[in-house]
Design a protein around this motif. Sequence first.
Motif, short mmCIF file in Angstrom:
data_model
loop_
_atom_site.label_atom_id
_atom_site.label_comp_id
_atom_site.label_asym_id
_atom_site.label_seq_id
_atom_site.Cartn_x
_atom_site.Cartn_y
_atom_site.Cartn_z
N ASP A 15 0.82 -1.21 0.00
CA ASP A 15 0.00 0.00 0.00
C ASP A 15 0.86 1.26 0.00
O ASP A 15 0.32 2.37 -0.16
N CYS A 16 2.17 1.11 0.21
CA CYS A 16 3.02 2.24 0.55
C CYS A 16 3.93 2.68 -0.59
O CYS A 16 4.20 1.93 -1.53
N ASP A 17 4.43 3.91 -0.44
CA ASP A 17 5.35 4.48 -1.42
C ASP A 17 6.79 4.34 -0.94
O ASP A 17 7.08 3.60 0.02
N ALA A 18 7.70 5.06 -1.58
CA ALA A 18 9.12 4.96 -1.24
C ALA A 18 9.44 5.51 0.14
O ALA A 18 10.54 5.26 0.67
N LYS A 19 8.50 6.23 0.74
CA LYS A 19 8.71 6.78 2.09
C LYS A 19 7.99 5.95 3.15
O LYS A 19 7.84 6.39 4.29
N PRO A 69 -1.01 7.42 6.72
CA PRO A 69 -0.72 6.23 7.53
C PRO A 69 0.60 5.57 7.11
O PRO A 69 1.02 5.66 5.95
N LYS A 70 1.23 4.92 8.07
CA LYS A 70 2.53 4.29 7.85
C LYS A 70 2.38 2.79 7.59
O LYS A 70 1.35 2.19 7.90
N LYS A 71 3.44 2.22 7.04
CA LYS A 71 3.46 0.77 6.80
C LYS A 71 3.19 0.01 8.09
O LYS A 71 3.73 0.34 9.14
N LYS A 72 2.31 -0.97 8.03
CA LYS A 72 1.90 -1.85 9.13
C LYS A 72 1.02 -1.17 10.16
O LYS A 72 0.61 -1.80 11.14
N GLU A 73 0.70 0.11 9.96
CA GLU A 73 -0.13 0.81 10.93
C GLU A 73 -1.59 0.36 10.82
O GLU A 73 -2.11 0.17 9.72
N LYS A 74 -2.24 0.21 11.96
CA LYS A 74 -3.66 -0.12 11.99
C LYS A 74 -4.45 1.19 12.01
O LYS A 74 -4.19 2.05 12.85
N ILE A 75 -5.38 1.31 11.08
CA ILE A 75 -6.18 2.53 10.98
C ILE A 75 -7.67 2.19 11.06
O ILE A 75 -8.07 1.04 10.89
N ASP A 185 12.44 14.02 -7.27
CA ASP A 185 13.08 15.00 -6.37
C ASP A 185 12.04 15.83 -5.61
O ASP A 185 12.20 16.08 -4.41
N PHE A 186 10.98 16.25 -6.30
CA PHE A 186 9.94 17.03 -5.63
C PHE A 186 9.18 16.16 -4.64
O PHE A 186 8.96 16.56 -3.48
N LEU A 187 8.80 14.96 -5.05
CA LEU A 187 7.95 14.11 -4.21
C LEU A 187 8.69 13.58 -2.99
O LEU A 187 8.09 13.41 -1.92
N ILE A 188 9.99 13.34 -3.10
CA ILE A 188 10.74 12.83 -1.96
C ILE A 188 10.95 13.93 -0.92
O ILE A 188 11.12 13.65 0.27
N ALA A 189 10.88 15.19 -1.35
CA ALA A 189 11.14 16.32 -0.45
C ALA A 189 9.87 16.97 0.08
O ALA A 189 9.93 17.84 0.96
N HIS A 190 8.70 16.56 -0.44
CA HIS A 190 7.43 17.18 -0.04
C HIS A 190 6.38 16.11 0.22
O HIS A 190 6.45 15.01 -0.30
N THR A 191 5.39 16.48 1.02
CA THR A 191 4.23 15.61 1.24
C THR A 191 2.97 16.46 1.15
O THR A 191 2.97 17.62 1.57
N LEU A 235 -5.83 21.07 -7.32
CA LEU A 235 -5.00 22.03 -6.62
C LEU A 235 -4.44 21.32 -5.39
O LEU A 235 -5.20 20.75 -4.60
N ILE A 236 -3.11 21.33 -5.23
CA ILE A 236 -2.49 20.63 -4.12
C ILE A 236 -1.64 21.60 -3.31
O ILE A 236 -0.84 22.35 -3.87
N GLU A 237 -1.82 21.58 -1.99
CA GLU A 237 -0.97 22.33 -1.07
C GLU A 237 -0.01 21.33 -0.41
O GLU A 237 -0.42 20.24 -0.02
N TRP A 238 1.26 21.73 -0.28
CA TRP A 238 2.31 20.83 0.19
C TRP A 238 2.96 21.36 1.46
O TRP A 238 2.91 22.55 1.74
N ARG A 239 3.60 20.45 2.18
CA ARG A 239 4.53 20.83 3.24
C ARG A 239 5.85 20.12 2.97
O ARG A 239 5.88 19.03 2.38
N ARG A 240 6.93 20.74 3.40
CA ARG A 240 8.24 20.13 3.21
C ARG A 240 8.42 18.99 4.20
O ARG A 240 7.94 19.04 5.33
N GLU A 241 9.16 17.98 3.79
CA GLU A 241 9.38 16.82 4.65
C GLU A 241 10.04 17.22 5.97
O GLU A 241 9.73 16.65 7.01
N ASN A 242 10.93 18.20 5.94
CA ASN A 242 11.62 18.59 7.17
C ASN A 242 10.74 19.40 8.11
O ASN A 242 11.17 19.78 9.20
N GLU A 243 9.48 19.67 7.69
CA GLU A 243 8.55 20.41 8.54
C GLU A 243 7.53 19.49 9.21
O GLU A 243 6.68 19.94 9.96
N ILE A 244 7.61 18.19 8.92
CA ILE A 244 6.66 17.24 9.49
C ILE A 244 7.03 16.92 10.94
O ILE A 244 8.18 16.66 11.23
#
Length: 244
Positions: A15-19, A69-75, A185-191, A235-244
Amino acid sequence: MGKQFIKDYQVTYYDCDAKSRMKLSTLLNVVIYFSGIQSEDLNRSDEYVHSLGVTWVVTNHEIEIKRLPKKKEKIVVITEAKSYNRYFCYRDFTVQTADGEELVVVHSTFALMDIESRKMASVTEEFLAPYESEKTKKINRPLNISLEKVDYERDYPVRFSELDVNHHVNNAKYIDWLLDVLGYDFLIAHTPRKLSMRYVREIEEGTIVKSTAQVEGLETKHQISVDGVLHTEALIEWRRENEI
């Protein structure tokens, strides 16, 4: 307020991506699937709907994301068909952790479409009675954007595996096209923090889809078209990974 339906789900590695986070398209598939289970429980299955000569289509999504949600997380997914008017039905989904922390909220707009004419059909009180939805005169204003420039552009052939049971592209696949065009590059640095999207036309097998995007800081505008004709916009609004 409509009748609530609650279902648990455990996020798997596929279900998950590279992150190691649940892909947004997969999350959307899961919550829509759960709304279908509720409809079956209320004797409003796809088979019943199709017997009336109509089918459900999604016209809009508004997705608010605190975190994916994260890998293996129960939701836990909570959904309800909250309200409706003559032509549109409004359904909410809330995705929580097992401890009740709110992760994602999805506000979706559905419509009934005549299978033969492919035109919108009216929604009746009798049809929606089992959902206990509130009748309203309010119509949510749809997204309407324009791209002043194109920063990213890519073509995608529609494959057999991307079609749904109606032989049109699965709704969640559009999100993959919207995001993928931005590149690694954009997707790995933003969510994504918020995504608003409007489906304009269906996409069929054998077509070439063009995904275009404009980037303005932490906001991106998107269009998906076929032969120059708009099919979806977002329309998508993003946050930087280092701001999570």
